[in-house]
Write an enzyme that holds these catalytic residues in place. Structure first.
Site, short mmCIF file in Angstrom:
data_model
loop_
_atom_site.label_atom_id
_atom_site.label_comp_id
_atom_site.label_asym_id
_atom_site.label_seq_id
_atom_site.Cartn_x
_atom_site.Cartn_y
_atom_site.Cartn_z
N ASN A 48 -5.78 10.82 5.13
CA ASN A 48 -7.12 11.25 5.57
C ASN A 48 -7.19 11.54 7.07
O ASN A 48 -8.26 11.61 7.65
CB ASN A 48 -8.17 10.20 5.19
CG ASN A 48 -7.90 8.87 5.86
OD1 ASN A 48 -6.84 8.69 6.47
ND2 ASN A 48 -8.84 7.94 5.79
N ASP A 50 -6.43 9.89 9.83
CA ASP A 50 -6.80 8.94 10.89
C ASP A 50 -5.57 8.36 11.59
O ASP A 50 -5.68 7.46 12.41
CB ASP A 50 -7.69 7.80 10.33
CG ASP A 50 -6.96 6.95 9.31
OD1 ASP A 50 -5.80 7.29 8.96
OD2 ASP A 50 -7.54 5.93 8.87
N ASP A 54 -1.89 5.15 4.18
CA ASP A 54 -2.87 4.56 3.26
C ASP A 54 -2.41 4.69 1.81
O ASP A 54 -1.38 5.30 1.54
CB ASP A 54 -4.24 5.21 3.47
CG ASP A 54 -4.13 6.71 3.57
OD1 ASP A 54 -3.52 7.31 2.67
OD2 ASP A 54 -4.60 7.30 4.58
N ASP A 224 5.53 -14.26 1.25
CA ASP A 224 5.77 -14.34 2.69
C ASP A 224 6.06 -15.78 3.13
O ASP A 224 5.35 -16.71 2.71
CB ASP A 224 4.50 -13.83 3.39
CG ASP A 224 4.69 -13.60 4.88
OD1 ASP A 224 5.54 -12.78 5.25
OD2 ASP A 224 3.98 -14.27 5.67
N GLU A 266 10.50 -15.18 0.27
CA GLU A 266 11.09 -14.99 1.61
C GLU A 266 11.37 -16.36 2.21
O GLU A 266 10.47 -17.17 2.38
CB GLU A 266 10.14 -14.23 2.53
CG GLU A 266 10.81 -13.87 3.86
CD GLU A 266 9.85 -13.60 5.03
OE1 GLU A 266 10.25 -12.90 5.95
OE2 GLU A 266 8.70 -14.11 5.01
N ASP A 341 10.60 -6.15 9.52
CA ASP A 341 10.79 -7.06 10.66
C ASP A 341 12.12 -6.82 11.37
O ASP A 341 12.42 -7.51 12.35
CB ASP A 341 10.79 -8.52 10.17
CG ASP A 341 9.44 -8.97 9.61
OD1 ASP A 341 8.41 -8.41 10.04
OD2 ASP A 341 9.43 -9.87 8.76
O1 TEU Z 1 8.02 -12.93 8.51
C1 TEU Z 1 8.50 -14.22 8.70
C2 TEU Z 1 9.10 -14.49 9.98
O2 TEU Z 1 9.58 -15.59 10.18
C3 TEU Z 1 9.08 -13.42 11.01
O3 TEU Z 1 7.93 -13.50 11.73
C4 TEU Z 1 10.25 -13.46 11.88
O4 TEU Z 1 10.29 -14.63 12.63
C5 TEU Z 1 10.22 -12.31 12.79
O5 TEU Z 1 9.75 -11.20 12.14
C6 TEU Z 1 11.58 -12.03 13.29
O6 TEU Z 1 11.51 -10.87 14.00
C7 TEU Z 1 6.94 -12.74 7.70
C8 TEU Z 1 6.59 -11.26 7.69
O7 TEU Z 1 7.66 -10.55 7.13
C9 TEU Z 1 6.24 -10.83 9.07
O8 TEU Z 1 6.00 -9.44 9.16
C10 TEU Z 1 5.01 -11.60 9.48
O9 TEU Z 1 4.70 -11.31 10.81
C11 TEU Z 1 5.21 -13.11 9.33
O10 TEU Z 1 5.81 -13.47 8.10
C12 TEU Z 1 3.89 -13.82 9.38
O11 TEU Z 1 3.17 -13.57 8.22
CA CA Z 2 -5.23 7.04 6.72
#
Ligand code: TEU
Ligand code: CA
Length: 567
Positions: A48, A50, A54, A224, A266, A341
């Protein structure tokens, strides 16, 4: 708060077979044959104009994903969120953030994906919520509020936190709230207060919410930082708290085991031993574990990821070998190089210059030949690379906090920026490069984060259907997994363990033997693996004329990778 919607849950409390019988430990489960593609929604496709990706954008690109051949999409969080940590700070688990669309867009995505045999795997952030979640707003309004105990509080005096614990994104893990005269605990940003899993009400609300999503037809969940839910802050414990597996087993029993879902835990703190618990074939916890031991090797020991060190190649082989052999028959692993990450693997352990395509394909071959469920992170299948921006152009809270802290501590700017270039999470978060047009076909207007300037050279339009492209190579790897069961169930055996340049291994299942041999570096190398492989069939290789019919050639060219089959 969410009770009303919970009551509308369609879920039938059918009688439950015990997990052990239902889960058929010996048979192959669908997710063991699957390849999963991760989408970071804000960077995938804007529909859209922005500048933010999405859900409708994802729907538009489903044909692309179907072509790649993947079976599931792990969708990073799309729930309502103030976006302090790009959606990993959820303020309503049962609504979609308007930035991404609506609940009906989500339902449409699930349905459209299903038509293409693709399941949607949602990201469950259960360790913490946003500070704007109604539970937290209530919780911090008074010690007697019924929601107070949904979070982790400690008494104290302003300015003297309960202990020295630090948050993952920098600063103290404790935040003072004058209204209640207490500190709350947060392992991530100050705006991500930790939930109190010791409170049974919290757990029940979470299970209700998960069942509600299950009724909507989602195919699974990625959990997560699940190894951090059972924290014991008074003892300094974050990962692997004593109650962790009790809570996970309850969670699984109350939710996932009621459906044929894939679940991915994770766990930064997992060892192969712990992973056997997480991914035990009887299904009492999760389908598989997502752990990082192999991907954390290029940093100084005992320091942070920003403290760079060259990759110890022999150690990489050792670690992957341990996981491959350690989980054989008694657990299940995720196979990945990249996620939202992590920096881009081709820039990290390949060569994003001269041998970009060769090294991207080599890394893919090495990974997709192993046992486990492979993950492809958006753009990896195109060989997308890291970026070097000026600090103002970065958006990631972790990167920006680190920059501020280290500059404040007097570190040299070049050194800090070298760490940012190598490890910033934003390397993975630049917009998906769809074509050579303005903003790489990601959006019609300025994206929330700058497009990688190499988009005219590296993009989907120039690779899809083009023989020899990184995309078509990934597509073939995905297909091979469907054609050769040995890739799913074959026992792993590392070869040339002490070789400082070649990564080679076997997979064997009684019917077939498969050999993967990779030159991990940019210099040619002689490989002593000729012999019985002379008559083997080359399944895939990243150089033209890799001797399809000619059997094993002894010299591996820069980043050359081949996969052979002996039936
Ligand atoms: O990541 C877990 C985590 O431990 C990360 O924050 C890690 O330490 C970092 O990315 C290393 O670079 C999960 C998610 O994948 C991440 O995107 C989130 O920020 C985090 O949890 C918090 O929810
Ligand atoms: Ca958008």
């Amino acid at each position: 708060m969410e009770q009303e919607r919970n009551n509308q849950s369609q879920h039938q409390p059918q009688e439950q077979a015990p997990a052990q019988e239902k889960m058929q430990p010996s048979a192959t489960r669908w997710w063991q044959n699957a390849v999963i593609y991760q989408i970071y929604p804000r960077s995938f496709q804007d529909s859209n104009g922005d500048g933010i990706g999405d859900l409708q954008g994802i729907i538009r690109r489903l044909d692309y994903l179907e072509r790649l051949g993947i079976d599931g999409i792990w969708l990073s969080p799309v729930c309502k969120s103030p976006q302090d940590d790009n959606g990993y700070d959820i303020s309503d688990y049962q609504d979609i953030d308007p930035m991404f669309g609506s609940l009906s867009d989500m339902e449409q995505l699930i349905e459209e994906a299903k038509k293409r045999n693709i399941r949607i795997i949602m990201d469950l952030v259960l360790n913490h919520t946003s500070d704007e979640h109604p539970w937290f707003v209530e919780a911090k309004s008074g010690r007697d509020n019924p929601y107070h105990d949904y979070y982790v509080w400690r008494d104290g005096v302003e300015g003297i936190p309960p202990n020295e614990m630090r948050a993952c994104f920098g600063g103290s893990a404790w935040q003072w709230v004058p209204e209640v005269g207490q500190y709350y605990f947060h392992q991530f940003s100050v705006r991500q207060p930790d939930l109190n899993w010791d409170n049974p009400k919290v757990r029940q609300e979470i299970y209700e919410m998960i069942r509600w999503w299950m009724d909507k037809g989602v195919g699974g969940f990625r959990l997560d930082v699940i190894d951090q839910i059972a924290k014991v802050p008074d003892k300094g414990i974050t990962n692997n708290g004593p109650m962790l597996h009790t809570y996970i087993q309850e969670l699984s029993r109350e939710t996932f085991q009621k459906g044929d879902l894939v679940t991915v835990g994770e766990a930064w703190g997992a060892t192969p031993e712990l992973a056997k618990l997480y991914s035990s074939p009887d299904g009492r916890e999760f389908s598989m574990v997502f752990q990082f031991e192999h991907i954390n090797l290029d940093q100084q020991e005992g320091k942070e990821k920003w403290d760079l060190a060259p990759l110890p190649f022999l150690k990489l082989k050792e670690v992957l070998n341990q996981w491959q052999t350690g989980l054989y028959g008694c657990g299940w692993n995720s196979l990945f190089w990249d996620n939202h990450d992590l920096p881009r693997i081709v820039s990290r352990w390949g060569d994003d210059g001269k041998y970009r395509e060769e090294s991207a394909k080599m890394l893919a071959t090495l990974l997709h030949g192993m046992q486990g469920t492979p993950y492809i992170y958006q753009g990896e299948e195109l060989g997308m690379t890291n970026v070097k921006y000026s600090i103002e152009e970065y958006r990631d809270i972790e990167t920006l906090n680190m920059y501020r802290e280290r500059m404040g501590a007097g570190c040299k700017k070049e050194e800090v920026m070298a760490s940012v270039y190598a490890k910033s999470r934003d390397n993975a978060r630049t917009p998906m490069q769809w074509d050579g047009g303005e903003y790489a076909g990601f959006s019609g207007s300025t994206p929330w984060i700058r497009v990688n300037p190499n988009y005219q050279k590296i993009n989907a339009a120039s690779q899809v259907g083009v023989e020899g492209s990184v995309f078509e190579y990934y597509r073939r790897l995905v297909k091979l997994r469907k054609e050769h069961p040995v890739l799913i169930d074959g026992r792993f055996q590392l070869l040339l363990e002490r070789d400082g340049q070649i990564f080679a291994y076997l997979r064997e299942n009684g019917q077939s033997r498969l050999l993967v041999v990779c030159n991990f570096f940019g210099e040619p190398v002689k490989c002593g693996l000729a012999g019985e492989w002379d008559k083997a069939k080359l399944l895939i290789g990243n150089y033209e004329g890799a001797g399809e019919e000619a059997g094993f050639s002894e010299v591996l060219r820069p980043y050359e990778a081949r996969m052979y089959l002996v039936s």
